[in-house]
Design a protein around this motif. Structure first.
Motif, short mmCIF file in Angstrom:
data_model
loop_
_atom_site.label_atom_id
_atom_site.label_comp_id
_atom_site.label_asym_id
_atom_site.label_seq_id
_atom_site.Cartn_x
_atom_site.Cartn_y
_atom_site.Cartn_z
N ASN A 1 -10.74 9.98 78.21
CA ASN A 1 -11.54 9.32 79.24
C ASN A 1 -12.74 8.67 78.57
N GLU A 2 -13.71 8.25 79.34
CA GLU A 2 -14.88 7.58 78.76
C GLU A 2 -15.68 8.51 77.85
N GLU A 3 -15.66 9.80 78.13
CA GLU A 3 -16.42 10.78 77.35
C GLU A 3 -15.66 11.26 76.11
N HIS A 4 -14.36 11.42 76.23
CA HIS A 4 -13.54 11.98 75.14
C HIS A 4 -12.42 11.02 74.77
N ARG A 5 -12.42 10.57 73.52
CA ARG A 5 -11.38 9.68 73.00
C ARG A 5 -10.59 10.38 71.89
N VAL A 6 -10.57 11.70 71.96
CA VAL A 6 -9.85 12.52 70.98
C VAL A 6 -9.07 13.60 71.73
N ASP A 7 -8.23 14.32 71.02
CA ASP A 7 -7.40 15.36 71.61
C ASP A 7 -8.22 16.62 71.94
N PHE A 8 -7.70 17.39 72.88
CA PHE A 8 -8.26 18.71 73.18
C PHE A 8 -7.39 19.72 72.45
N CYS A 9 -7.99 20.46 71.51
CA CYS A 9 -7.24 21.34 70.61
C CYS A 9 -7.72 22.78 70.71
N CYS A 10 -6.94 23.68 70.15
CA CYS A 10 -7.31 25.08 70.05
C CYS A 10 -7.11 25.52 68.61
N LEU A 11 -8.18 25.99 67.99
CA LEU A 11 -8.11 26.55 66.64
C LEU A 11 -7.85 28.05 66.76
N GLN A 12 -6.98 28.56 65.90
CA GLN A 12 -6.64 29.99 65.91
C GLN A 12 -6.44 30.47 64.48
N SER B 1 -11.59 26.51 71.44
CA SER B 1 -11.15 25.18 71.86
C SER B 1 -12.16 24.15 71.37
N ARG B 2 -11.66 22.92 71.17
CA ARG B 2 -12.53 21.86 70.67
C ARG B 2 -11.93 20.50 70.99
N TRP B 3 -12.79 19.49 71.03
CA TRP B 3 -12.36 18.11 71.12
C TRP B 3 -12.31 17.57 69.70
N GLY B 4 -11.19 17.04 69.29
CA GLY B 4 -11.04 16.50 67.94
C GLY B 4 -9.59 16.19 67.67
N MET B 5 -9.31 15.80 66.46
CA MET B 5 -7.95 15.49 66.08
C MET B 5 -7.41 16.64 65.21
N PRO B 6 -6.19 17.12 65.49
CA PRO B 6 -5.67 18.29 64.78
C PRO B 6 -5.49 18.08 63.28
N ASP C 1 -3.95 31.34 57.32
CA ASP C 1 -4.09 29.93 57.65
C ASP C 1 -4.61 29.72 59.07
N VAL C 2 -5.12 28.51 59.30
CA VAL C 2 -5.71 28.14 60.58
C VAL C 2 -4.73 27.24 61.33
N CYS C 3 -4.42 27.63 62.55
CA CYS C 3 -3.56 26.81 63.41
C CYS C 3 -4.48 25.93 64.24
#
Length: 103
Positions: free
Chosen positions: A87-98, A46-51, A74-76
Motif C-alpha cells: 500500500n502507500e505505507e508499505h512497498r515491501v513484503d510482510f515477513c516472519c523471522l524465526q 514479524s517485519r516489513w522487508g524483503m526475505p 539458521d534463520v528462516c
C-alpha cells in the motif's frame, strides 16, 4: 533459509535456500535434500522487508544477543504476505523471522 554462519560475512546469502512447509503426514524422506528444522524454542519476529535482504536477519540476531539469547541454527525469513499487502505505507513484503535459540 539464511545460513547463520554466513550472515556476518561478505556473502550473507551464501548457502541460502528455499523453505517448504509440508502438511502433517507427508514423509520428508520422499524428497531429496530435505533438512528438518530442529525442535526447540524459537525466537520469532514479524517485519516489513524483503526475505532475501539479510539486513533484517542481521538485526534479528543482534536483538537476540542483546537480550542474552544464543541463536543455535539458521534463520528462516518466511514471507507471509507479498505484493497483496503493498500500500502507500508499505512497498515491501510482510515477513516472519524465526530461529532456534538457547535461553
Amino acid at each position: 533459509m539464511l545460513r547463520y554462519d554466513e550472515l556476518e560475512g561478505d556473502d550473507p546469502l551464501a548457502g541460502a535456500g528455499t523453505v517448504a512447509i509440508l502438511p502433517a503426514g507427508v514423509d520428508p524422506s520422499a524428497f531429496s535434500g530435505v533438512r528438518l528444522l530442529p525442535e526447540g524454542i524459537y525466537l520469532c519476529c514479524s517485519r516489513w522487508g524483503m526475505p532475501y535482504d539479510p539486513q533484517g536477519a542481521r538485526e534479528f540476531i543482534g536483538h537476540a544477543k542483546s537480550h542474552g539469547l544464543r541463536v543455535l541454527d539458521d534463520v528462516c525469513d518466511l514471507c507471509l504476505m507479498d505484493t497483496v499487502s503493498y500500500n502507500e505505507e508499505h512497498r515491501v513484503d510482510f515477513c516472519c523471522l524465526q530461529a532456534p535459540v538457547a535461553l
